[in-house]
Design a protein around this motif. Sequence first.
Motif, PDB file in Angstrom:
ATOM      1  N   ILE A 110     -10.087 -96.203 -74.358  1.00  0.00           N
ATOM      2  CA  ILE A 110     -10.980 -95.056 -74.508  1.00  0.00           C
ATOM      3  C   ILE A 110     -10.118 -93.812 -74.705  1.00  0.00           C
ATOM      4  N   GLU A 111     -10.270 -93.179 -75.851  1.00  0.00           N
ATOM      5  CA  GLU A 111      -9.503 -91.977 -76.128  1.00  0.00           C
ATOM      6  C   GLU A 111      -9.885 -90.855 -75.160  1.00  0.00           C
ATOM      7  N   GLN A 112      -8.907 -90.088 -74.741  1.00  0.00           N
ATOM      8  CA  GLN A 112      -9.103 -88.971 -73.808  1.00  0.00           C
ATOM      9  C   GLN A 112      -9.862 -89.437 -72.558  1.00  0.00           C
ATOM     10  N   SER A 113      -9.456 -90.576 -72.023  1.00  0.00           N
ATOM     11  CA  SER A 113     -10.172 -91.174 -70.888  1.00  0.00           C
ATOM     12  C   SER A 113     -10.171 -90.268 -69.663  1.00  0.00           C
ATOM     13  N   GLN A 114      -9.199 -89.351 -69.571  1.00  0.00           N
ATOM     14  CA  GLN A 114      -9.168 -88.430 -68.438  1.00  0.00           C
ATOM     15  C   GLN A 114     -10.358 -87.476 -68.449  1.00  0.00           C
ATOM     16  N   LEU A 115     -11.017 -87.352 -69.597  1.00  0.00           N
ATOM     17  CA  LEU A 115     -12.182 -86.470 -69.729  1.00  0.00           C
ATOM     18  C   LEU A 115     -13.502 -87.239 -69.674  1.00  0.00           C
ATOM     19  N   LEU A 116     -13.404 -88.553 -69.452  1.00  0.00           N
ATOM     20  CA  LEU A 116     -14.594 -89.408 -69.550  1.00  0.00           C
ATOM     21  C   LEU A 116     -15.696 -88.989 -68.587  1.00  0.00           C
ATOM     22  N   GLU A 117     -15.385 -88.821 -67.323  1.00  0.00           N
ATOM     23  CA  GLU A 117     -16.420 -88.518 -66.325  1.00  0.00           C
ATOM     24  C   GLU A 117     -17.130 -87.197 -66.632  1.00  0.00           C
ATOM     25  N   ALA A 118     -16.354 -86.179 -67.003  1.00  0.00           N
ATOM     26  CA  ALA A 118     -16.948 -84.884 -67.334  1.00  0.00           C
ATOM     27  C   ALA A 118     -17.839 -84.989 -68.563  1.00  0.00           C
ATOM     28  N   LYS A 119     -17.391 -85.748 -69.569  1.00  0.00           N
ATOM     29  CA  LYS A 119     -18.175 -85.906 -70.798  1.00  0.00           C
ATOM     30  C   LYS A 119     -19.466 -86.666 -70.520  1.00  0.00           C
ATOM     31  N   VAL A 120     -19.380 -87.695 -69.694  1.00  0.00           N
ATOM     32  CA  VAL A 120     -20.572 -88.468 -69.333  1.00  0.00           C
ATOM     33  C   VAL A 120     -21.601 -87.573 -68.652  1.00  0.00           C
ATOM     34  N   ASN A 121     -21.169 -86.763 -67.708  1.00  0.00           N
ATOM     35  CA  ASN A 121     -22.105 -85.891 -66.994  1.00  0.00           C
ATOM     36  C   ASN A 121     -22.683 -84.811 -67.900  1.00  0.00           C
ATOM     37  N   ASP A 122     -21.887 -84.314 -68.820  1.00  0.00           N
ATOM     38  CA  ASP A 122     -22.415 -83.351 -69.798  1.00  0.00           C
ATOM     39  C   ASP A 122     -23.519 -83.990 -70.632  1.00  0.00           C
ATOM     40  N   GLU A 123     -23.303 -85.236 -71.025  1.00  0.00           N
ATOM     41  CA  GLU A 123     -24.281 -85.923 -71.878  1.00  0.00           C
ATOM     42  C   GLU A 123     -25.551 -86.249 -71.102  1.00  0.00           C
ATOM     43  N   VAL A 124     -25.406 -86.637 -69.849  1.00  0.00           N
ATOM     44  CA  VAL A 124     -26.576 -86.913 -69.010  1.00  0.00           C
ATOM     45  C   VAL A 124     -27.411 -85.642 -68.845  1.00  0.00           C
ATOM     46  N   ALA A 125     -26.761 -84.537 -68.522  1.00  0.00           N
ATOM     47  CA  ALA A 125     -27.479 -83.270 -68.335  1.00  0.00           C
ATOM     48  C   ALA A 125     -28.198 -82.861 -69.614  1.00  0.00           C
ATOM     49  N   LYS A 126     -27.530 -83.027 -70.752  1.00  0.00           N
ATOM     50  CA  LYS A 126     -28.127 -82.659 -72.038  1.00  0.00           C
ATOM     51  C   LYS A 126     -29.343 -83.547 -72.342  1.00  0.00           C
ATOM     52  N   ALA A 127     -29.208 -84.857 -72.093  1.00  0.00           N
ATOM     53  CA  ALA A 127     -30.314 -85.783 -72.374  1.00  0.00           C
ATOM     54  C   ALA A 127     -31.527 -85.480 -71.506  1.00  0.00           C
ATOM     55  N   TYR A 128     -31.294 -85.164 -70.246  1.00  0.00           N
ATOM     56  CA  TYR A 128     -32.416 -84.859 -69.357  1.00  0.00           C
ATOM     57  C   TYR A 128     -33.074 -83.534 -69.727  1.00  0.00           C
ATOM     58  N   GLN A 129     -32.287 -82.579 -70.183  1.00  0.00           N
ATOM     59  CA  GLN A 129     -32.841 -81.294 -70.590  1.00  0.00           C
ATOM     60  C   GLN A 129     -33.638 -81.424 -71.889  1.00  0.00           C
ATOM     61  N   GLN A 130     -33.065 -82.078 -72.882  1.00  0.00           N
ATOM     62  CA  GLN A 130     -33.686 -82.160 -74.204  1.00  0.00           C
ATOM     63  C   GLN A 130     -34.938 -83.030 -74.220  1.00  0.00           C
ATOM     64  N   ASN A 131     -35.003 -84.008 -73.302  1.00  0.00           N
ATOM     65  CA  ASN A 131     -36.138 -84.930 -73.296  1.00  0.00           C
ATOM     66  C   ASN A 131     -37.132 -84.637 -72.173  1.00  0.00           C
ATOM     67  N   TYR A 132     -36.973 -83.485 -71.525  1.00  0.00           N
ATOM     68  CA  TYR A 132     -37.906 -83.028 -70.487  1.00  0.00           C
ATOM     69  C   TYR A 132     -38.068 -84.053 -69.372  1.00  0.00           C
ATOM     70  N   LEU A 133     -36.937 -84.621 -68.956  1.00  0.00           N
ATOM     71  CA  LEU A 133     -36.936 -85.589 -67.874  1.00  0.00           C
ATOM     72  C   LEU A 133     -36.683 -84.868 -66.550  1.00  0.00           C
ATOM     73  N   ARG A 134     -37.371 -85.307 -65.503  1.00  0.00           N
ATOM     74  CA  ARG A 134     -37.241 -84.640 -64.212  1.00  0.00           C
ATOM     75  C   ARG A 134     -35.837 -84.792 -63.653  1.00  0.00           C
ATOM     76  N   LYS A 135     -35.293 -83.693 -63.164  1.00  0.00           N
ATOM     77  CA  LYS A 135     -33.951 -83.683 -62.586  1.00  0.00           C
ATOM     78  C   LYS A 135     -34.087 -83.746 -61.067  1.00  0.00           C
ATOM     79  N   SER A 136     -33.459 -84.745 -60.450  1.00  0.00           N
ATOM     80  CA  SER A 136     -33.740 -85.039 -59.047  1.00  0.00           C
ATOM     81  C   SER A 136     -32.525 -85.039 -58.133  1.00  0.00           C
TER      82      SER A 136
END
Length: 288
Positions: free
Chosen positions: A84-110
């Motif tokens: 995985i390229e830039q694996s040291q950034l993986l966790e931060a990138k994953v959380n950014d994507e989760v936050a974006k998906a929940y925001q864009q799809n109007y999913l409840r944040k819990s």
Amino acid sequence: MKSIKLTTIAKELAKLIVEASFNLPADIISALIKAREIETSPTAVKILDCILENARLAPVEKLPLCQDCGRVYINLAIGPGICIEQSQLLEAKVNDEVAKAYQQNYLRKSIVDDPLFERKNTQGNTPALLSMEPSSQPGLTIEVNLKGGGSENCSYLFMLNPSTRPQDIVKLATRTVRENVTKCCPPVIIGLGIGSGASGAAVLARKASFRNLNKRNAHPQYRRMEQEILEAVNSLGIGPQGLGGKTTALACNIEYAPCHMATLPVALFLGCHSLRRASSNISPPHMS
């Protein structure tokens, strides 16, 4: 060594969160239809019809399968020779994507940051719970599981005596389900983890609770236990939403692992009927 870009993983993760949030897996729908066909209680039939209608409307109307849009569990199964390229950034990138998906799809944040004192919402349904494991399968497999608070609260760990018999575990599982299943929107999926250590048994139980319902345990004795527990639970008559009926559980899945000779860890997780999961495999462009 074959490389997969972090942006590729993020793009696929976004798709999987949407798929899991709005689309009930085909094996769950099939199990619900079978439960409806054998049901004799008018109330249970009505409830099962509502569950199936909810599953039909969710992807069409882009409404989440459940108002509790769940804690995000992500597992990466890394195949041979995968980097995985830039694996040291993986966790931060994953959380950014989760936050974006929940925001864009109007999913409840819990998710709240401090579990005991302030309990302030993180506003992104993050952090996700990320795990990685080596795999013999080619490419990179991404699994997304969404687990609501009700089913999380129905999670139990037992440290049993090594002399415990299989029938004792069947009774323990049946009793635990009887006492707690109405907290978890039945019909449920029972996930049982046997062995490993205290923490490992919980991982096994979660894996079992999200396993495809058509996949039975390959070990004949554990497969027999799965059936015995399912039959015992469904004989309780608790039924859909706890209002009576033939189907309290859609399946019982067991996963097991080696353990210390002085221990017998057993974890039991209940998954609600709105079991949300999605997975896909990424292969680098030069892989066949």
